[in-house]
Design a protein around this motif. Structure first.
Motif, PDB file in Angstrom:
ATOM      1  N   CYS A  59      53.904 -41.222  -2.875  1.00 22.09           N
ATOM      2  CA  CYS A  59      55.336 -40.904  -2.773  1.00 22.09           C
ATOM      3  C   CYS A  59      55.627 -39.546  -3.414  1.00 22.09           C
ATOM      4  CB  CYS A  59      56.174 -42.000  -3.431  1.00 22.09           C
ATOM      5  SG  CYS A  59      55.927 -43.606  -2.682  1.00 22.09           S
ATOM      6  N   HIS A  90      53.674 -45.757  -9.345  1.00 19.57           N
ATOM      7  CA  HIS A  90      53.881 -46.086  -7.937  1.00 19.57           C
ATOM      8  C   HIS A  90      54.017 -47.592  -7.785  1.00 19.57           C
ATOM      9  CE1 HIS A  90      52.905 -46.966  -3.710  1.00 19.57           C
ATOM     10  NE2 HIS A  90      53.444 -45.800  -3.466  1.00 19.57           N
ATOM     11  N   GLU A  91      54.859 -47.995  -6.844  1.00 19.74           N
ATOM     12  CA  GLU A  91      55.172 -49.423  -6.681  1.00 19.74           C
ATOM     13  C   GLU A  91      53.951 -50.298  -6.460  1.00 19.74           C
ATOM     14  OE1 GLU A  91      58.325 -51.073  -7.018  1.00 19.74           O
ATOM     15  OE2 GLU A  91      58.257 -49.177  -8.079  1.00 19.74           O
ATOM     16  N   CYS A 127      59.461 -41.935  -6.344  1.00 19.38           N
ATOM     17  CA  CYS A 127      59.152 -43.350  -6.177  1.00 19.38           C
ATOM     18  C   CYS A 127      60.035 -44.189  -7.118  1.00 19.38           C
ATOM     19  CB  CYS A 127      57.668 -43.591  -6.438  1.00 19.38           C
ATOM     20  SG  CYS A 127      57.120 -45.216  -5.860  1.00 19.38           S
ATOM     21  N   ASP A 128      60.262 -45.431  -6.720  1.00 15.33           N
ATOM     22  CA  ASP A 128      61.337 -46.266  -7.259  1.00 15.33           C
ATOM     23  C   ASP A 128      61.651 -46.116  -8.753  1.00 15.33           C
ATOM     24  OD1 ASP A 128      61.024 -47.200  -4.705  1.00 15.33           O
ATOM     25  OD2 ASP A 128      61.090 -49.309  -5.243  1.00 15.33           O
ATOM     26  N   THR A 199      58.707 -40.780  -0.157  1.00 19.35           N
ATOM     27  CA  THR A 199      59.170 -42.109  -0.574  1.00 19.35           C
ATOM     28  C   THR A 199      59.537 -42.950   0.646  1.00 19.35           C
ATOM     29  OG1 THR A 199      61.403 -41.231  -0.800  1.00 19.35           O
ATOM     30  CG2 THR A 199      60.043 -41.258  -2.789  1.00 19.35           C
ATOM     31  N   CYS A 200      59.705 -44.250   0.436  1.00 23.86           N
ATOM     32  CA  CYS A 200      59.976 -45.175   1.538  1.00 23.86           C
ATOM     33  C   CYS A 200      61.156 -44.680   2.377  1.00 23.86           C
ATOM     34  CB  CYS A 200      60.248 -46.574   0.996  1.00 23.86           C
ATOM     35  SG  CYS A 200      58.743 -47.368   0.403  1.00 23.86           S
ATOM     36  N   ALA A 206      64.029 -46.118  -3.898  1.00 17.55           N
ATOM     37  CA  ALA A 206      63.816 -44.675  -4.048  1.00 17.55           C
ATOM     38  C   ALA A 206      64.951 -43.890  -3.393  1.00 17.55           C
ATOM     39  CB  ALA A 206      62.474 -44.289  -3.445  1.00 17.55           C
TER      40      ALA A 206
HETATM   41 FE1  FES Z   1      57.227 -45.263  -3.541  1.00 16.43          FE
HETATM   42 FE2  FES Z   1      58.508 -47.028  -1.817  1.00 16.43          FE
HETATM   43  S1  FES Z   1      56.547 -47.173  -2.740  1.00 16.43           S
HETATM   44  S2  FES Z   1      59.215 -45.190  -2.729  1.00 16.43           S
END
Ligand code: FES
Length: 569
Positions: A59, A90-91, A127-128, A199-200, A206
């Motif tokens: 991300c 990171h998630e 990222c989140d 990012t997603c 995010a």
């Molecule tokens: Fe990083 Fe979704 S995993 S923004």
């Protein structure tokens, strides 16, 4: 040349303690000159750059390119860029969950800003958990700050259908569980979900935090929406560099930006974009670092008067790149204008209202709806209260099934994640589509770290009958990219003896989103008996970060921050 000044700036800030300030500066300059700097360069305002590039974090995979544009902007404006590393989270590469590490990242960010000489700081995050952690840390460090977002990934295509992480990840995985797609197809989908770094691509956490940062006034205008790999994102980076020098020179401190009015603007935006439920936890934690209490009752009041305007997944149908093409945050804010505090200050040195006067006029498009014709008539998030959640719970009503939001349902209870994994897909599980799935012990202390396990999968035998959604309740969180009728953040959590700990399979639970009610239909006398029979023992750890975490983490209504990190009022 080596004397301290009454109000030190640049390299003279925060000298290392040797008992002789002149010597401290002399030594510092000697070392930095080892990297080839001249005295002329070292006399410029120093702009710190928190670099969160990591091989584990795709991300943030464009940070190297962003750094080039950002440093160009800083140098064009007469500053000296100095990048430094911090933790990156990171998630899907953080165990047990990224939320467990958010506060650690915020402490790293705070202390490295505080320890090293800089007149302002640029936070590169995306990222989140990274943007919340960075803003929490910078709020505590208290210097002029600006957020640079990495930007969203591009969408991919599976058999001509547009797909993107991670709403479509969950949708296709549910199809795979229901045997609607086979092994070969799910492997093909896996190649298409993440089409680039960034990012997603939906309105997950995010994207929510990117929009929230712009609404707070701590990112440049239009800085939320450009995808990671575009020239627009690079121009945002260059402009961010210029602004970072301006706020260093004008000493526009973070306390002038992160005000109660700015947080109210951010909550409006969170509600109107159908933003991630995680957004309210992060906003609460950031506000707590400024000594500001965000009130769930106020959020709910705002939710009743703030419609969802953005047609993005998971509440709607489009992706972040469409939001950007539709004008991004400037378009959205114009539609929200009557609900905003226009006198809130931004890092441009102008108020939000003055910034908005420079926006281009609105244009016809179908991604950002009008207040008269919204995606959902209220805000994305509703706050629930009742004997099951005395400290509150939330539901993302814009992504829930309408007929499941006013029900009395029989509880099917799982004591923890291990219990869920062991029994959820058993053919013997006594469960109907009309039941409510209850998962305990995934709160801040329970799991620990409040994992995104609140989006409980539909039990296999129901999934194969075509059931797509059920009412689910837990003390955990849910990914911002997920959709469904899911009650989250039940407070206090089960692991510290909240009422959720005493729910049993077969109990009836009433949910009325209309009345904001979450009630366990069990008598007080019976509940008191259950407490006596099975008293809860809070989790503990003998040492290390886990010990610190378990002993000091707050509940969801306080942002899941450590109690000692909140500002003293
Ligand atoms: Fe990083 Fe979704 S995993 S923004």
């Amino acid at each position: 040349m080596f004397e301290g000044t009454p109000k030190p700036s640049g390299l003279r800030k925060g000298l290392t303690s040797y008992g002789d300030e002149g010597f401290s500066l002399f030594l510092r300059k000697a070392f930095i000159k080892g990297a080839g700097f001249t005295d002329e360069a070292l006399d410029r305002p120093v702009i710190g750059i928190a670099n969160t590039a990591s091989a584990y974090n795709a991300c943030h995979g464009n940070v190297e390119q962003l750094m080039v544009a950002l440093k160009r902007g800083i140098m064009l404006a007469g500053g000296l860029p100095m990048e430094f590393p911090t933790i990156s989270v990171h998630e899907s590469f953080a165990s047990p969950t990224s939320m467990y590490l958010r506060n650690l990242m915020s402490m790293d960010t705070e202390e490295m800003i505080r320890a090293q000489p800089m007149d302002s700081v640029v936070l590169i995050g995306g990222c989140d958990k990274t943007v919340p952690a960075q803003l929490m840390g910078a709020a505590s460090a208290g210097i002029p700050t600006i957020q640079l977002i990495t930007g969203s990934m591009l969408t991919g295509s599976h058999r001509s259908e547009r797909v993107g992480a991670c709403t479509d990840c969950r949708r296709y995985w549910a199809k795979f569980r229901a045997q609607e797609v086979d092994e070969e197809e799910i492997a093909q989908v896996n190649n298409q979900l993440v089409a680039s770094v960034g990012t997603c691509s939906v309105m997950g956490t995010a994207s929510t935090m990117a929009c929230v940062a712009e609404a707070l006034g701590i990112a440049v205008t239009g800085g939320a929406s450009p995808p990671a790999v575009t020239s627009a994102r690079m121009r945002v980076a260059e402009l961010t560099g210029q602004r970072a020098v301006e706020i260093a020179k004008s000493k526009l401190g973070i306390e002038k930006i992160l005000t109660p009015k700015a947080f109210e603007n951010a909550m409006r935006v969170l509600l109107s974009i159908g933003g991630s439920t995680n957004g309210i936890i992060h906003l609460t934690a950031i506000a707590g670092r400024m000594g500001i209490d965000l009130d769930l009752a106020r959020l709910d009041q705002m939710s009743r008067e703030t419609p969802v305007l953005l047609d993005l997944k998971p509440s709607g149908q489009f992706y972040m790149e469409d939001f950007h093409a539709a004008g991004g945050m400037p378009e959205l804010l114009q539609e929200l204008r009557p609900l905003l505090h226009l006198d809130a200050m931004t890092i441009s040195g102008k108020t939000l209202g003055e910034e908005m006067a420079l926006y281009p006029p609105r244009f016809a498009q179908n991604v950002i709806k009008t207040v008269q014709n919204p995606i959902f008539p209220q805000g994305g998030i509703a706050v629930l209260k009742g004997n099951l959640a005395p400290g509150g719970a939330i539901i993302k009503q814009s992504a829930a099934r309408q007929d499941l939001m006013e029900v009395e349902a029989r509880a099917v209870v799982f004591e923890n994640v291990a219990d869920l994994v062991a029994r959820l897909d058993s053919p013997d599980l006594d469960v109907l589509a009309t039941d409510v799935l209850v998962l305990k012990n995934i709160g801040p202390k329970g799991a620990p770290g409040m994992p995104e396990a609140g989006y409980i999968p539909i039990p296999l035998k129901l999934a194969r009958q075509g059931v797509k959604d059920m009412l689910r309740i837990s003390d955990g969180r849910m990914s911002g990219t997920a959709a469904g009728t899911v009650v989250l953040h039940v407070t206090p959590e089960a692991a510290i003896g909240g009422p959720l700990a005493y729910v049993q399979s077969g109990d009836k639970i009433r949910l009325s989103v209309k009345n904001r009610e979450l009630t366990l239909l069990v008598s007080e006398a019976e509940l008191a008996q259950r407490v006596k029979r099975h008293p809860v023992k809070e989790p503990s750890a003998p040492r290390g970060y886990l010990k610190l975490f378990l002993e000091t983490v707050n509940q969801a209504d306080k942002g899941v921050d450590f109690d000692f990190l909140r500002a003293k009022k």
